[in-house]
Structures are given as structure tokens and as C-alpha cells.
Design an enzyme around this catalytic site. Sequence first.
Site, PDB file in Angstrom:
ATOM      1  N   LYS A  42      -5.227   3.719   2.881  1.00 30.02           N
ATOM      2  CA  LYS A  42      -4.044   3.140   2.240  1.00 30.02           C
ATOM      3  C   LYS A  42      -4.114   3.354   0.741  1.00 30.02           C
ATOM      4  O   LYS A  42      -5.151   3.141   0.116  1.00 30.02           O
ATOM      5  CB  LYS A  42      -3.990   1.630   2.521  1.00 30.02           C
ATOM      6  CG  LYS A  42      -2.656   1.013   2.146  1.00 30.02           C
ATOM      7  CD  LYS A  42      -1.646   1.264   3.225  1.00 30.02           C
ATOM      8  CE  LYS A  42      -0.267   0.757   2.853  1.00 30.02           C
ATOM      9  NZ  LYS A  42       0.416   1.595   1.851  1.00 30.02           N
ATOM     10  N   LYS A  96     -10.557  -2.819  -3.166  1.00 20.21           N
ATOM     11  CA  LYS A  96      -9.442  -3.775  -3.292  1.00 20.21           C
ATOM     12  C   LYS A  96      -9.043  -4.308  -1.916  1.00 20.21           C
ATOM     13  O   LYS A  96      -8.860  -5.522  -1.735  1.00 20.21           O
ATOM     14  CB  LYS A  96      -8.242  -3.081  -3.959  1.00 20.21           C
ATOM     15  CG  LYS A  96      -7.067  -3.989  -4.247  1.00 20.21           C
ATOM     16  CD  LYS A  96      -5.871  -3.197  -4.780  1.00 20.21           C
ATOM     17  CE  LYS A  96      -6.192  -2.466  -6.042  1.00 20.21           C
ATOM     18  NZ  LYS A  96      -5.000  -1.767  -6.601  1.00 20.21           N
ATOM     19  N   LYS A 156      -5.424   7.584  -2.124  1.00 20.03           N
ATOM     20  CA  LYS A 156      -4.528   7.691  -3.279  1.00 20.03           C
ATOM     21  C   LYS A 156      -3.993   9.102  -3.348  1.00 20.03           C
ATOM     22  O   LYS A 156      -4.677  10.065  -2.995  1.00 20.03           O
ATOM     23  CB  LYS A 156      -5.255   7.367  -4.577  1.00 20.03           C
ATOM     24  CG  LYS A 156      -4.326   6.873  -5.673  1.00 20.03           C
ATOM     25  CD  LYS A 156      -3.800   5.494  -5.354  1.00 20.03           C
ATOM     26  CE  LYS A 156      -2.936   4.928  -6.467  1.00 20.03           C
ATOM     27  NZ  LYS A 156      -2.568   3.533  -6.198  1.00 20.03           N
ATOM     28  N   HIS A 189      11.031  -7.612   3.175  1.00 20.60           N
ATOM     29  CA  HIS A 189      11.480  -8.407   2.038  1.00 20.60           C
ATOM     30  C   HIS A 189      10.272  -8.826   1.190  1.00 20.60           C
ATOM     31  O   HIS A 189       9.273  -9.293   1.727  1.00 20.60           O
ATOM     32  CB  HIS A 189      12.229  -9.648   2.509  1.00 20.60           C
ATOM     33  CG  HIS A 189      13.569  -9.355   3.100  1.00 20.60           C
ATOM     34  ND1 HIS A 189      13.729  -9.020   4.433  1.00 20.60           N
ATOM     35  CD2 HIS A 189      14.810  -9.329   2.544  1.00 20.60           C
ATOM     36  CE1 HIS A 189      15.020  -8.803   4.671  1.00 20.60           C
ATOM     37  NE2 HIS A 189      15.689  -8.988   3.540  1.00 20.60           N
ATOM     38  N   SER A 206       8.533  -6.732  -5.319  1.00 26.16           N
ATOM     39  CA  SER A 206       7.999  -7.661  -6.313  1.00 26.16           C
ATOM     40  C   SER A 206       6.574  -8.104  -5.987  1.00 26.16           C
ATOM     41  O   SER A 206       6.006  -8.942  -6.699  1.00 26.16           O
ATOM     42  CB  SER A 206       8.891  -8.904  -6.403  1.00 26.16           C
ATOM     43  OG  SER A 206       8.916  -9.602  -5.157  1.00 26.16           O
ATOM     44  N   ARG A 264      -7.290 -17.601  -1.212  1.00 21.62           N
ATOM     45  CA  ARG A 264      -8.557 -17.507  -0.472  1.00 21.62           C
ATOM     46  C   ARG A 264      -9.518 -16.544  -1.152  1.00 21.62           C
ATOM     47  O   ARG A 264     -10.723 -16.829  -1.274  1.00 21.62           O
ATOM     48  CB  ARG A 264      -8.265 -17.047   0.958  1.00 21.62           C
ATOM     49  CG  ARG A 264      -9.487 -16.944   1.841  1.00 21.62           C
ATOM     50  CD  ARG A 264      -9.117 -16.575   3.256  1.00 21.62           C
ATOM     51  NE  ARG A 264      -8.500 -15.254   3.334  1.00 21.62           N
ATOM     52  CZ  ARG A 264      -8.185 -14.648   4.473  1.00 21.62           C
ATOM     53  NH1 ARG A 264      -8.408 -15.248   5.616  1.00 21.62           N
ATOM     54  NH2 ARG A 264      -7.637 -13.450   4.465  1.00 21.62           N
TER      55      ARG A 264
END
Length: 546
Positions: free
Chosen positions: A134, A158, A170, A253, A257, A504
Site C-alpha cells: 500500500k 506506518k 510507493k 466518505h 480529508s 490506540r
Amino acid sequence: MFRVLPKLRSATLANCLPSSVAAVHTSPAVTGSWQIPDRLQHVPTAQDPGFFEMVEFFFHKACVLVEDTLIDEHMKNQRIPRELKEKKCRGILRLIEPCAHVLEVTFPLQRDNGEYEMITGYRAQHSHHRSPCKGGIRYSMDVNQDEVKALSALMTYKCACVDVPFGGGKAGVKINPKLYSDNELEKITRRFAMELAKKGFLGPAIDVPAPDMGTSEREMAWIADTYANTAGYNDLNASACITGKPINQGGIHGRSSATGRGVFHGLENFINEAQYMSMIGHTPGWGGKTFIVQGFGNVGMHTCRYLTRAGATCIGVAELDGSIFNKNGIDPKDLEDYKNEHRTIVGFPGAEPYEGEDLMFEQVDILIPAATEKVIHAGNASKIKASIIAEAANGPITPAGDRILQSQGCLVIPDMYINAGGVTVSYFEWLKNLNHVSYGRLTFKYERESNYHLLQSVQDSLERRFGRVGGKIHVTPSEEFNKRMSGASEKDIVHSGLDYSMERTALKIMNTAMDLDLGLDLRSAAYVNSITKIFDTYRDSGLAFI
């Protein structure tokens, strides 16, 4: 070689020299303990180290800290001598570090004026301990092999940091997207997607890209369409080959952001923690805190919006073509509208043009570098006056700059945690595409009717107890309950899931920092957590074909 010390105190960490990187061991140090390689010895003092070298250095620094814990605690059930445990541990750590695959492609583009141009693109897959890989696709003239390798490695750590089950990847195309028409950009994007698919670097179970610098949901829709009509024409899950898509193309959705919202939640978790605020001389909470954003793209803009809503004040915004400053505060919505209309923040009437040396050097509580890597380094870190730095961009601080900031008592919240909101919500979108149903759709009406029945049940109980003298006893829901009456929408679920993930993860980083007595060195704590999780995966799955 860096010496391994038996114990590391926070004061020592903040002032340590590059030749004395320390470590915490759960058992006495033994001969041959993990050391930082000679080829990375220059990184802690380098003015402009390679990006991949930076990530490698932070990785090795964390390995020095965690090696004995991995041997003594995470391998304690293996019935082999400690010597063999040490060898296996180091073998797994060496397996984690390098980039597994790097693809470089070159293809022709016929421009709108008839001229031909050669386009170069890259895709790196760092780790396959989890599938798929990813990581975003960026369009920038700064794209090169070192950058995509570094960013893919950072994505591995990450994802592990926030418990997203992906390997790191990437991609980048070496172009300035502002110099190409929409038609040309579509040609480039679709051809790059085909090149990735042909080589096994694109697919819902193999490699799932996302938007990054210079790309948006438009490019993601082009890639999804290209894959679905070529290599993935018979794949039911073809839409899961990429995330960050428009809603009507299988997007989710809250994705646009997500990174900015993740920055807000990441900051909030530490700003509300009294212990960390006391370490830097601040009081908990957003009230009265000021911030400066470097880079007003998607991440910077949404970060600015969420922090302002929380009660902080934006006093400056920096962009490549100019900076603006207003000590009384900048309205993020007005600035967003102005930039959308004029394609720049220069000339914004709600602030003054900044005339100083660098906006990052201004007195401010929170500095948010949200543009590109290595903007804070040995040459300018001592000029930073911010008490908190939130790394909304990838790799904005070099190891030398990081050491200087720690010695100044600055709390640096690392990129691998604080800008993980994007990949977290991308994970939600990927799951939505695999499930072929949006979140909340199956339960929305049931929850709404259940809540109505609950209120009616309360009303009936009250009437049976007190009678109907004076009429029915109406049970009026509170405003907050009324908003939630109909159950959680997809956006509600996404926001809740992101908030929980960031909270968390923050607690785990804090606990590790305290256990290892790292003081303000949250980056090492985050790396230790990520390395530990990846190590456990390899330990349990075993090493095939060796």
C-alpha cells in the site's frame, strides 16, 4: 560502529552525540549486539542525507533499542539456545530492512501539440509480510528511485504502527502536473497503470496505490477504470485495486480529508496528555495555542480546518510561491476559497505577506510541515521556536535536525504515526470494495427503528407507572441522541474508526516511550512498535524457501 549502552535516560537521549547512540536492553548486553552499519555513520550529522538513508538510520536506531527484547521476550517460547535466537532475530531484522522490489518504467507520450516526450515512473514494494502493498502515487519532478524506496519503507512501518495489515509501497511519475493538460495527464496515468499491472505492481491482492502529492481522486478513477478494463477485466474485486477514488466509483466518505483529520487526532492525543505538555512547558488542551502550516495542499488545508474548529489559531501559512501571516488568526475556509479561485495564497486579504527570513522560524506553539521531505535539517533546526512539531509530510526532519530539536525540548510527533490517517481510511475503503457494500447500509434502518421503539418503550413504562393524567407523557430525545437516532452513516463509521485507531496507537507509543525511558523521542518509540509487530509476523509465519 555505534556502541550499545545498557540503559538510556531521556536526558542522555536529548543531548547524545551521533557517536554514542544508546540502547535499552531487557538483559545484559552481549557480544555482537545490533549496531548501526558503517555506511550510515554519516547520517546523524549530514546536512542533506539521502531519504532512504534517513529511514534506514531510524530503523537501525530502533533495532538497537529493541533487539534484546525481541530475543528475550518475543522468542522465549522457542526451544533453541540464545545464540541461535540471536542469529534468527538478526536474520529477521535484516529481512525487514531492504526494499523487496523496485520497478522503473519509461514510456512515450504524444503531447497535444504533436511532440513526443519520454515519461519515467517508479513503483517500490518494500515489504510483503502483509499483502497487498500500500502506498500513494505522486507526480513531481523530485521523484526518483531513492525517494520511492524511502517512502515505501516508511509506509511499511506506518501501516504496522497503526495496525493496518498492509505492506509498504510507493509510486511516482517524474513530471510537473501543472505543465500538462488534462488529456495528457489522463494518457500518462492510464499508461502508467497498465505498466504497473503488466509487471504485477497493481491489483487488489497485490499492490493498491492511493493519491499523493500531485494526484487526486480523478487520477485514481482513471487507474481503476484502466485496470478493470484490462488486466482486471474478470476480477470481481477490480475496484479494490486502488483507493482514494470518487464516491461514485467505489470511494468512501471521509477519504479526502482523512490525512488532515488524522493529523488533528494525532495532535489532540498528545496535547490533551498532561505529562507530555508539562515536559515542554505547556498546559493541556487546544485553548490559546497557535499554529503555522507549511504547505496548504490537501493535508495542510484540512489540518488547518480541524485545528481551527478545535480552538487553536492559525497565524501563518507557507507555500512555495509565498507566505502569509496574521497574528490575530487566519480563517481556513476563506483561505481555501481564495486559493481555489486564484490558484495561490499570495494576496489573500485576510493576512499580510510574510517578509521575514522563513515563516517556520516564527514564535508559535505548533509547527506543521505538510509539504515535502527534509525541510528541517542541521542548518535551520536551531532556529525553530515551536514547542510541538507535527510531521504531516513524510520525512520533513532529518536525523541531525531531529537531534537538535530534541535537545531544545521540542516534542516531535513522527510522520509514521501522525499522517497515517490517509492509509487508515484507505484500508476502510479497500474493505468496502471487497465487501461490495457501503458501511451502515445493512443496519441503518434497523437501528433507527430500534431507537424509536426504545423511546416508545420508555414512554409506555412511564405512563403505566404514573398514568395519563394531563395527557400522554412525551419522551423527547436530546439533541445529541436525535442526531444519532438513525444510526451511524458511512462517514460516522469512518471518522469513529480513524479516531479510535489514532487514539490506540498514541497510547502504545506513549507506553513504549515510558517503558524505554525515551523522553521526547516518540519517533524511536513508534519505530520500535512497528518493528516488533513485523518481527512477530515473520517469526510466526516462518521463512519460506531458505
